[in-house]
Design an enzyme around this catalytic site. Structure first.
Site, PDB file in Angstrom:
ATOM      1  N   SER A 260       0.833  -1.197   0.000  1.00 38.24           N
ATOM      2  CA  SER A 260       0.000   0.000   0.000  1.00 38.24           C
ATOM      3  C   SER A 260       0.865   1.243   0.000  1.00 38.24           C
ATOM      4  O   SER A 260       2.035   1.227   0.398  1.00 38.24           O
ATOM      5  CB  SER A 260      -0.911   0.022   1.230  1.00 38.24           C
ATOM      6  N   LYS A 261       0.259   2.353  -0.442  1.00 36.53           N
ATOM      7  CA  LYS A 261       0.958   3.637  -0.514  1.00 36.53           C
ATOM      8  C   LYS A 261       1.424   4.096   0.857  1.00 36.53           C
ATOM      9  O   LYS A 261       2.414   4.805   0.986  1.00 36.53           O
ATOM     10  CB  LYS A 261       0.003   4.678  -1.123  1.00 36.53           C
ATOM     11  N   ARG A 262       0.727   3.657   1.906  1.00 32.17           N
ATOM     12  CA  ARG A 262       1.070   4.110   3.257  1.00 32.17           C
ATOM     13  C   ARG A 262       2.461   3.659   3.679  1.00 32.17           C
ATOM     14  O   ARG A 262       3.080   4.273   4.532  1.00 32.17           O
ATOM     15  CB  ARG A 262       0.041   3.599   4.269  1.00 32.17           C
ATOM     16  N   GLN A 263       2.950   2.569   3.091  1.00 27.39           N
ATOM     17  CA  GLN A 263       4.238   2.030   3.522  1.00 27.39           C
ATOM     18  C   GLN A 263       5.323   2.129   2.442  1.00 27.39           C
ATOM     19  O   GLN A 263       6.381   1.545   2.574  1.00 27.39           O
ATOM     20  CB  GLN A 263       4.070   0.571   3.958  1.00 27.39           C
ATOM     21  N   ASP A 270       6.480   6.328  -9.721  1.00 30.27           N
ATOM     22  CA  ASP A 270       7.240   6.723  -8.532  1.00 30.27           C
ATOM     23  C   ASP A 270       8.672   6.195  -8.602  1.00 30.27           C
ATOM     24  O   ASP A 270       9.637   6.899  -8.282  1.00 30.27           O
ATOM     25  CB  ASP A 270       6.573   6.187  -7.264  1.00 30.27           C
TER      26      ASP A 270
END
Length: 488
Positions: A260-263, A270
């Site tokens: 996920s983008k959170r980690q 990117d």
């Protein structure tokens, strides 16, 4: 035996996820391995999540990553979406009439029914089911309407959706990765197929498109396993042959949660912006959960295509190891043609002039120490800047200021007599200087330390031989003499 046709069918809801990249690569490998076709299709029927420009971004990213497809949307010279291939259009929002036609066919044969329930009623129903700890699924209120009542209400303009009528029994299919899969039909909801706005849901659109595009093998993420029974039911209801399914395990964070983008970064763009090479990223992503050989980590696209085997894809999710990605990218940096590497570095610092031979030689040296393209401009800049350092740095820790001055002076005298061609090879320079040290019984640190600092202006840098090769004879002698003057 029908021809192999795979497809990559992302939704235009943002940038390409690296999990999507892996799916695209596997579909590409499988199609090419079997002399088949890869179809690129845009599944944009979820208009709430649609992002303008995302389709164009997906096309550009696939192009950068070298994933060529045989049919699907492309960008023309003006950057507008065009199409290639004999099917078309490959964008679902342009095929609404087709989906409506087949939804109505399912109504006709009794495999679907109209549902007039309001959003408020459905929400209340789900809330009551949740409180009662029952499975949340449609209660089939509208299934019990007579055909005449359903037709009358539809004809009067009442809003409705078309739902799949899930038959009794169970659904069984063989997944290439996960093996035999069995689902009780009682656990499957009467999925909406056509929404009240005329847009199909994923399930109807994907079945219709895969059938008419003659897709033989569907490769997609494991999240879609639970949806497969609904689609197999649709194939059966329409009298069509279902494709072969291969579901791919999720990519995971270090804590084994879904990536996920959170980690960390999850979009291919990117990684490209951070300076990872497309070929390295492809190599890394393709071997997440699949490695053809136990003693090899670096593969060309041709090797991966020849060795790819869906049956050997691991069922367990693969952890994205960023240290390994750095290692793979560093390998590609070191082995890329120097002119190609210069072109790849240029977008990260357009002020660097690779027509300058010093800069090209510096790039050859510094790529051995870099991990990404983005690091290289910062490493290359100092080669072209005036040196500014504390003269005391020139003194080796076991030496003195006076000795450093003397050694720099003697080194200038020696290198002045060296033939120009010696400076054309790092090894030739190293052999020459080593011979000089041995012949004069000189301490290595007492000579090489001030030589390296004089050339780089730093305590940590490439070897003095590499630096002298980068700068060439005249600049090397100039920097050594300048260093001697600073100390004297």
């Amino acid at each position: 035996m029908k021809p192999v046709r795979t497809r990559f069918a992302p939704s235009p809801t943002g940038y390409l996820h690296i999990g999507g990249l892996r799916t695209a690569l596997y579909a590409y490998f499988f199609a090419r391995q079997h002399q088949g076709s890869l179809v690129f299709r845009i599944e944009d029927t979820d208009r709430e999540r649609y992002i303008p420009g995302a389709t164009e971004a997906l096309i550009r990213t696939l192009d950068v990553m070298g994933i060529s497809y045989d049919e699907g949307p492309v960008l023309d010279d003006k950057g507008d979406i065009a199409e290639k291939g004999s099917f078309g259009p490959y964008i679902q929002s342009k095929r609404l009439d087709t989906y409506k036609q087949w939804a109505e066919e399912l109504l006709r044969v009794g495999s679907a029914y109209r549902c007039f329930c309001s959003a408020e009623r459905l929400e209340t129903m789900r809330r009551e089911q949740t409180l009662a700890k029952r499975m949340t699924k449609y209660d089939r209120t509208c299934l019990h309407l007579s055909k005449e009542e359903s037709d009358r209400r539809a004809g009067a303009g009442e809003s409705y959706v078309i739902r799949l009528l899930v038959p009794d029994g169970e659904t069984i299919f063989e997944d290439v990765v996960y093996g035999a899969m069995k689902f009780p039909n009682a656990d499957v909801d009467d999925q909406v197929l056509l929404k009240s706005d005329g847009f199909p849901t994923y399930h109807l659109a994907v079945v219709v498109d895969d059938h008419f595009m003659e897709i033989s093998h569907v490769l997609r993420g494991e999240d879609w396993i639970s949806s497969t029974p609904k689609q197999i039911m649709l194939y059966a209801a329409l009298g069509w042959e279902a494709p072969t399914f291969a579901h791919l395990p999720n990519l995971l964070n270090a804590d084994r949660t879904k990536l996920s983008k959170r980690q960390g970064d999850v979009a291919v763009e990117d990684y490209l912006k951070r300076g990872y090479l497309p070929a390295a990223l492809n190599n890394f992503v393709a071997t997440l959960g699949f490695n053809p050989k136990s003693d090899q980590e670096i593969y060309s696209t041709e090797e991966l295509t020849a060795l790819f085997d869906l049956s050997r894809v691991n069922r367990a999710g693969a952890v994205v190891n960023y240290e390994k990605l750095d290692w793979v990218n560093a390998h590609y940096l070191r082995h890329l043609n120097i002119e190609e590497l210069a072109r790849a570095v240029h977008p990260f610092s357009e002020t660097l002039d690779f027509q300058n031979p010093v800069l090209l030689r510096a790039l050859t040296v510094e790529r051995e120490r870099a991990t990404t393209l983005a690091e290289l401009p910062g490493r290359l800049g100092p080669y072209l800047e005036p040196l500014d350092y504390d003269p005391g740095l020139l003194v080796w820790r076991k030496s003195t200021r006076e000795d450093a001055v003397a050694q720099l002076g003697r080194l200038v005298e020696h290198l002045s007599t060296v033939a120009d061609e010696i400076f054309s090879e790092v090894l030739a320079l190293e052999n020459n200087v080593q011979t000089y040290l041995a012949a004069n019984q000189l301490d290595r640190g007492g000579v090489l330390w001030p030589m390296r600092v004089a050339l780089s202006g730093k305590a940590q840098s490439p070897s003095p031989y590499e630096l002298a090769w980068v700068f060439g004879k005249l600049e090397t002698l100039y920097r050594l003499e300048e260093a001697r003057k600073r100390l004297a």
